[in-house]
Design an enzyme around this catalytic site. Structure first.
Site, PDB file in Angstrom:
ATOM      1  N   TYR A 165       0.804  -1.229   0.000  1.00 35.50           N
ATOM      2  CA  TYR A 165       0.000   0.000   0.000  1.00 35.50           C
ATOM      3  C   TYR A 165       0.838   1.281   0.000  1.00 35.50           C
ATOM      4  O   TYR A 165       0.279   2.378  -0.061  1.00 35.50           O
ATOM      5  CB  TYR A 165      -0.914   0.018   1.234  1.00 35.50           C
ATOM      6  CG  TYR A 165      -1.836  -1.169   1.337  1.00 35.50           C
ATOM      7  CD1 TYR A 165      -2.995  -1.242   0.573  1.00 35.50           C
ATOM      8  CD2 TYR A 165      -1.547  -2.228   2.199  1.00 35.50           C
ATOM      9  CE1 TYR A 165      -3.848  -2.341   0.665  1.00 35.50           C
ATOM     10  CE2 TYR A 165      -2.391  -3.331   2.299  1.00 35.50           C
ATOM     11  CZ  TYR A 165      -3.537  -3.380   1.525  1.00 35.50           C
ATOM     12  OH  TYR A 165      -4.373  -4.470   1.609  1.00 35.50           O
ATOM     13  N   HIS A 209      -4.298   6.589  -0.799  1.00 34.76           N
ATOM     14  CA  HIS A 209      -4.800   6.530   0.576  1.00 34.76           C
ATOM     15  C   HIS A 209      -3.672   6.701   1.596  1.00 34.76           C
ATOM     16  O   HIS A 209      -3.944   6.974   2.771  1.00 34.76           O
ATOM     17  CB  HIS A 209      -5.477   5.174   0.790  1.00 34.76           C
ATOM     18  CG  HIS A 209      -6.799   5.244   1.498  1.00 34.76           C
ATOM     19  ND1 HIS A 209      -7.541   6.402   1.641  1.00 34.76           N
ATOM     20  CD2 HIS A 209      -7.527   4.261   2.130  1.00 34.76           C
ATOM     21  CE1 HIS A 209      -8.659   6.136   2.314  1.00 34.76           C
ATOM     22  NE2 HIS A 209      -8.673   4.856   2.620  1.00 34.76           N
ATOM     23  N   PHE A 267      -4.495  -0.626  10.024  1.00 35.13           N
ATOM     24  CA  PHE A 267      -5.251  -0.428   8.791  1.00 35.13           C
ATOM     25  C   PHE A 267      -6.187   0.752   8.998  1.00 35.13           C
ATOM     26  O   PHE A 267      -6.578   1.085  10.112  1.00 35.13           O
ATOM     27  CB  PHE A 267      -5.983  -1.688   8.325  1.00 35.13           C
ATOM     28  CG  PHE A 267      -5.042  -2.706   7.732  1.00 35.13           C
ATOM     29  CD1 PHE A 267      -4.668  -2.614   6.396  1.00 35.13           C
ATOM     30  CD2 PHE A 267      -4.500  -3.721   8.518  1.00 35.13           C
ATOM     31  CE1 PHE A 267      -3.768  -3.529   5.849  1.00 35.13           C
ATOM     32  CE2 PHE A 267      -3.600  -4.629   7.981  1.00 35.13           C
ATOM     33  CZ  PHE A 267      -3.233  -4.536   6.644  1.00 35.13           C
ATOM     34  N   ASN A 323      -9.275   1.662   8.641  1.00 30.92           N
ATOM     35  CA  ASN A 323     -10.587   1.692   9.292  1.00 30.92           C
ATOM     36  C   ASN A 323     -10.541   1.631  10.812  1.00 30.92           C
ATOM     37  O   ASN A 323     -11.553   1.876  11.473  1.00 30.92           O
ATOM     38  CB  ASN A 323     -11.455   0.546   8.763  1.00 30.92           C
ATOM     39  CG  ASN A 323     -11.804   0.719   7.300  1.00 30.92           C
ATOM     40  OD1 ASN A 323     -11.368   1.667   6.657  1.00 30.92           O
ATOM     41  ND2 ASN A 323     -12.592  -0.199   6.768  1.00 30.92           N
ATOM     42  N   ASN A 364     -13.120   6.756   6.231  1.00 29.96           N
ATOM     43  CA  ASN A 364     -13.159   5.731   7.278  1.00 29.96           C
ATOM     44  C   ASN A 364     -12.094   5.911   8.351  1.00 29.96           C
ATOM     45  O   ASN A 364     -12.315   5.560   9.509  1.00 29.96           O
ATOM     46  CB  ASN A 364     -13.045   4.337   6.655  1.00 29.96           C
ATOM     47  CG  ASN A 364     -14.308   3.933   5.924  1.00 29.96           C
ATOM     48  OD1 ASN A 364     -15.412   4.367   6.279  1.00 29.96           O
ATOM     49  ND2 ASN A 364     -14.169   3.105   4.897  1.00 29.96           N
TER      50      ASN A 364
END
Length: 248
Positions: A14, A19, A64, A66, A112
């Site tokens: 990632y 993001h 992560f 969220n 989120n």
């Protein structure tokens, strides 16, 4: 003391995602300002340093996106800070790429990571909203933010990261105006007034009304010098032939 939080997802998979722009911002600040090596604490990667005399903790939650609020809540309680001491760097779909805005409090707008932080510490914390643009349809958002920035974006992304780092000290002291000025100087540097004036003068000279251009005079060929005039060919006729030619 200030707690700067960068939002993103852990792991190399990632690292280059849109993001993860919050992680990128904190990495730039840590590198440029000599912060301590990253270490694992509060379900996060943490680094410590000082900006303009203010102690600053950099926090990249590894839960992560969220569940980012779990990590932020732990750090907040440990350091006995209030939400007003927290600044969160995050990707913002509603801003064009390279744009940056500072905001205090307010809703999470469906993000989120912010939603999770709201649930753990409330809404009264600061945010640095980092524009990544919008894919055009809400159904495309998840795939869009979880894709890497394209090569074409690397120029403005690098400028933005450097601008955030340049202004980090101002942000730590609560001077959001000076912070935004530092970002703007990197992302949209001022043009040279001398260069612009010169261009303007050239334009005016080209299109100034009422001034007729004088056509260039054609070059007048020079008369050949006396020595350059060819001599008449010698008359080789006999006297008799000359006489006969007169009566023709």
């Amino acid at each position: 003391m200030k707690l700067f939080v960068g939002l993103g997802n852990p792991g190399a998979k990632y690292a280059g995602n849109r993001h993860n722009i919050g992680f990128m911002a904190l990495d730039q600040i840590a590198s440029d300002h000599g912060f301590s090596p990253w270490k694992s604490k509060f379900q996060a990667q943490m680094s410590e340093g000082t900006l303009s005399g203010e102690k600053v903790i950099l926090l990249k939650p590894q839960t992560f996106m969220n569940n980012s609020g779990q990590s932020v809540g732990e750090a907040l309680r440990f350091f006995k800070l209030t939400p007003a001491d927290v600044v969160v760097f995050h990707d913002e779909l509603d801003l064009a790429p390279s744009k940056c805005r500072v905001k205090n409090g307010g809703g999470h707008a469906g993000h989120n990571g912010l939603r999770s932080i709201h649930a753990h510490i409330g809404a009264d914390y600061g945010r640095v909203r980092l524009g990544v643009g919008h894919p055009g349809h809400k159904d495309a958002v998840a795939g869009y933010v979880l894709r890497d920035f394209p090569k074409a974006d690397q120029g403005w992304l690098d400028d933005l990261m450097r601008g955030l780092s340049d202004g980090a000290a101002a942000l730590a002291t609560g001077d959001s105006g000076r912070f935004m000025n530092a970002v703007a100087l990197r992302v949209a540097p001022p043009r040279s007034s001398t260069g612009e004036a010169s261009k303007g003068r050239k334009k005016a000279q080209k299109s100034e009304p009422g001034v007729a251009k004088t056509p260039a005079k054609a070059a007048t060929p020079e008369a050949p010098a006396a020595g350059d005039i060819p001599a008449a060919p010698e008359d080789s006729r006999s006297p008799m032939q000359k006489l006969l030619d007169k009566f023709k």
